[in-house]
Design a protein around this motif. Structure first.
Motif, mmCIF file in Angstrom:
data_model
loop_
_atom_site.group_PDB
_atom_site.id
_atom_site.type_symbol
_atom_site.label_atom_id
_atom_site.label_comp_id
_atom_site.label_asym_id
_atom_site.label_seq_id
_atom_site.Cartn_x
_atom_site.Cartn_y
_atom_site.Cartn_z
ATOM 1 N N THR A 1 65.584 -9.480 56.142
ATOM 2 C CA THR A 1 64.186 -9.069 56.056
ATOM 3 C C THR A 1 64.007 -7.878 55.115
ATOM 4 O O THR A 1 62.985 -7.197 55.154
ATOM 5 N N CYS B 1 55.568 -6.273 59.323
ATOM 6 C CA CYS B 1 57.017 -6.313 59.499
ATOM 7 C C CYS B 1 57.343 -5.244 60.530
ATOM 8 O O CYS B 1 57.476 -4.060 60.194
ATOM 9 N N HIS C 1 59.359 -13.505 51.952
ATOM 10 C CA HIS C 1 58.487 -12.841 50.983
ATOM 11 C C HIS C 1 57.390 -13.788 50.503
ATOM 12 O O HIS C 1 56.209 -13.400 50.414
ATOM 13 N N ASN D 1 65.459 -14.475 52.857
ATOM 14 C CA ASN D 1 64.614 -13.351 52.475
ATOM 15 C C ASN D 1 63.520 -13.786 51.500
ATOM 16 O O ASN D 1 62.350 -13.384 51.619
ATOM 17 N N ASP D 2 63.883 -14.616 50.543
ATOM 18 C CA ASP D 2 62.919 -15.118 49.561
ATOM 19 C C ASP D 2 61.813 -15.905 50.253
ATOM 20 O O ASP D 2 60.621 -15.738 49.942
ATOM 21 N N GLY E 1 63.034 -5.390 52.349
ATOM 22 C CA GLY E 1 61.887 -5.251 51.453
ATOM 23 C C GLY E 1 60.557 -5.682 52.032
ATOM 24 O O GLY E 1 59.504 -5.410 51.429
ATOM 25 N N LEU E 2 60.546 -6.330 53.178
ATOM 26 C CA LEU E 2 59.283 -6.829 53.736
ATOM 27 C C LEU E 2 58.385 -5.683 54.187
ATOM 28 O O LEU E 2 57.175 -5.692 53.935
ATOM 29 N N ARG F 1 56.838 -3.850 51.247
ATOM 30 C CA ARG F 1 55.855 -4.642 50.508
ATOM 31 C C ARG F 1 54.606 -4.931 51.332
ATOM 32 O O ARG F 1 53.482 -4.870 50.800
ATOM 33 N N ALA G 1 53.322 -13.442 51.561
ATOM 34 C CA ALA G 1 52.364 -13.258 50.473
ATOM 35 C C ALA G 1 51.329 -14.379 50.452
ATOM 36 O O ALA G 1 50.166 -14.157 50.095
#
Length: 331
Positions: A48, A60, A22, A18-19, A50-51, A54, A26
């Motif tokens: 996945t 996503c 992200h 996940n990190d 929070g993608l 954000r 970005a």
């Protein structure tokens, strides 16, 4: 790496995936994620999470339940300049998209004479040990390794889960990343914050040893580490984590086996024509005079992955690995 200490966080393997997503979304506006339930739900394993909140629903993307359609859409996106990261929700769910992978994804660079890169990443949870139903537990790495034009990476640690995925996203060629679901939430380790890359095509010595080399990838690496610990005092076992099956780090593999003189290869997949066979053939061709015994394989069996009541009998275990080590040492 500079002499400056790199800040790290303790993450589970799935958190490291996940990190990586992200950070890479970005960093590069052309990267997007698509797959079943990757958006609102955050993926069935929350890889996945929070993608969508954000980066929005255009980067996503929740797709219909059509693996062939998902990868086919990624082909078009890639040709339009995007860098799609496709999630196959489970390993065996990827089989309907093999036609797209073999016929299109793996061939476009060759077909265009090198004029078109094809930076598609296909990531999927793979392997058993989690008491899942049928078609949720396969170890299909050999299908993808056998496909020309496609690279294959299999992390076993949180740091490599982040680093290999980031390297795959930045690579100009298609990469299949197999994430071992067995250790999604059991493997915890220090993961560099911010941008982090693990080099594709570079193996890792997970444990140094002198008597025998245990070769593994993905979820079988911790099995081999536990086997090496169980043998400690009587046998010094080196554990080599291949990390990338294609390109394969032949240099590190040969160097390890030349140091120890013996080798056991451990794979979760069925035995016949598995990647362990390729490792054994390579050692027979290039290290035969360094070997003090045959290369042994500890593998799954040539049957469909069994229902969960029997999976402990199917999967390679510490006991099966230590037995193979004792046999090769006694040769």
């Amino acid at each position: 790496m500079s002499a400056t200490a790199v800040a790290t966080r303790e993450l589970l393997l799935v958190e490291a995936v996940n990190d990586a997503l992200h950070v890479e979304l970005a960093r590069d506006d052309s990267v997007l994620v698509l797959g079943e339930d990757v958006g609102r739900l955050g993926g069935v394993f929350r890889a996945t999470a929070g993608l969508r909140d954000r980066f929005g629903p255009d980067r996503c993307i929740d797709t219909p339940l059509s693996e062939a359609g998902i990868l086919g859409a990624a082909v078009g996106l890639c040709m339009a300049g995007w860098r799609p990261v496709v999630e196959m929700q489970y390993d065996a769910f990827s089989y309907p998209c093999l036609d797209q992978l073999i016929t299109h994804v793996g061939r476009y660079r060759w077909r265009t004479g090198g004029k078109m890169g094809f930076p598609i990443v296909v990531r999927m949870p793979y392997g058993g040990g989690v008491r899942a139903p049928e078609l949720h537990d396969d170890s299909p790495e050999t299908y993808y390794v056998h496909t020309p034009g496609v690279k294959v990476a299999v992390p076993s640690t949180p740091a490599d889960a982040k680093g290999l995925l980031a390297a795959a996203i930045r690579d100009p060629d298609p990469v299949v990343v197999l994430e071992p679901k067995l250790v999604y939430r059991t493997a915890r380790g220090a993961v560099p914050q911010g941008e982090h890359l693990s080099q594709l095509g570079r193996a890792r010595v997970a444990r140094a040893g002198t008597d025998v080399t245990l070769v593994a990838w993905g979820a079988m690496v911790p099995v081999c580490e536990r086997a090496a610990e169980a043998l400690a005092g009587a046998v010094s076992a080196e554990v080599l984590d291949l990390r990338t099956l294609k390109p394969l780090d032949e240099e590190s593999l040969l160097a390890s086996v030349r140091r120890t003189g013996r080798c056991v290869v451990v794979q979760e997949a069925p035995r016949t024509c598995g990647f362990a066979s390729e490792v054994a053939a390579l050692l027979a061709e290039q290290a035969i005079l360094d070997l003090h015994g045959p290369v042994l394989r500890v593998t799954g069996y040539d049957v469909p992955y069994p229902y969960w009541q029997l999976e402990d009998w199917y999967m390679p275990s510490v006991e099966r690995v230590t037995d193979a080590v004792r046999r090769v040492l006694a040769f």
